[in-house]
Write a protein that holds these residues in place. Structure first.
Motif, mmCIF file in Angstrom:
data_model
loop_
_atom_site.group_PDB
_atom_site.id
_atom_site.type_symbol
_atom_site.label_atom_id
_atom_site.label_comp_id
_atom_site.label_asym_id
_atom_site.label_seq_id
_atom_site.Cartn_x
_atom_site.Cartn_y
_atom_site.Cartn_z
ATOM 1 N N ILE A 71 5.425 -20.299 22.776
ATOM 2 C CA ILE A 71 6.904 -20.256 21.896
ATOM 3 C C ILE A 71 6.884 -20.490 20.655
ATOM 4 N N GLN A 72 6.086 -21.657 20.187
ATOM 5 C CA GLN A 72 6.117 -22.142 18.916
ATOM 6 C C GLN A 72 5.494 -21.096 18.084
ATOM 7 N N VAL A 73 4.387 -20.627 18.662
ATOM 8 C CA VAL A 73 3.425 -19.680 17.778
ATOM 9 C C VAL A 73 4.374 -18.284 17.759
ATOM 10 N N GLY A 74 5.182 -18.047 18.795
ATOM 11 C CA GLY A 74 5.999 -16.830 18.709
ATOM 12 C C GLY A 74 7.130 -16.833 17.809
ATOM 13 N N GLN A 75 7.759 -17.964 17.642
ATOM 14 C CA GLN A 75 8.684 -18.339 16.546
ATOM 15 C C GLN A 75 8.392 -18.470 15.287
ATOM 16 N N ALA A 76 6.907 -18.747 15.085
ATOM 17 C CA ALA A 76 6.435 -18.730 13.602
ATOM 18 C C ALA A 76 5.938 -17.309 13.188
ATOM 19 N N ILE A 77 5.198 -16.617 14.014
ATOM 20 C CA ILE A 77 4.910 -15.322 13.667
ATOM 21 C C ILE A 77 5.155 -14.188 14.130
ATOM 22 N N GLY A 78 6.244 -14.281 15.345
ATOM 23 C CA GLY A 78 6.958 -13.180 15.934
ATOM 24 C C GLY A 78 6.269 -13.033 17.384
#
Length: 171
Positions: free
Chosen positions: A22-29
């Motif tokens: 989730i954190q990576v998804g929020q950072a890069i999409g």
């Protein structure tokens, strides 16, 4: 202890993986995160295949030389686990998988495993030349050769033989 290990493996690790995704998804999409997870799974399978082939060649070479392929077998096991971690979706498991597949870090992990378990193996190894293998047997109440009540005689006995030596004949 086994319950705690199962709790960590089946509850805490997936929660950590979901949190990191989730954190990576929020950072890069979201789409880039999915693409990154697919790419590292593909890269992991390619790396696992190449490292597995190299370990297999070393295993066969050890057998040809007539030596026990202990290191090669442990490498093969670590490669299998590393590939499984890399094929599992998640960034934390990918880091563990990469550490198990990359030869320098795998060598360090292999040394740690060997050092950790060699003492256990040596402690459990039967002693040659000693009747019963030198294994320790717990004698408790009701065991043959022990008094019925627990106490000082309720200890570990070691099977073996003894020879009396005259101290005057020692050099």
């Amino acid at each position: 202890m086994p319950f705690l290990l199962l709790l960590v493996l089946f509850v805490l690790v997936p929660i950590l993986e979901i949190y990191v995704i989730i954190q990576v998804g929020q950072a890069i999409g979201a789409w880039w995160t999915i693409a990154l997870l697919i790419a590292d799974s593909i890269a992991g399978s390619v790396l696992m295949r190449s490292q597995g082939r190299a370990a297999w060649r070393r295993f066969q070479a050890a057998l040809t030389e007539g030596r026990v392929p202990g290191r090669e077998v442990l490498d093969g096991v670590l490669i299998i686990f590393g590939g499984a971690f890399l094929l599992t979706p998640g960034f934390c498991s990918d880091i563990v998988g990469a550490l198990l597949l990359i030869p320098p870090t795998r060598a360090v992990i292999r040394r740690i495993i060997v050092r950790r378990f060699s003492f256990q193996v040596l402690a459990d190894m039967p002693s040659p030349g000693i009747p019963g293998g030198g294994r320790r047997r717990r004698r408790g109440p009701g065991s043959p050769g022990t008094p019925g009540a627990p106490g000082p005689g309720d200890a570990y006995d070691v099977d073996g033989t003894a020879t009396e030596i005259d101290p005057r004949r020692l050099p």
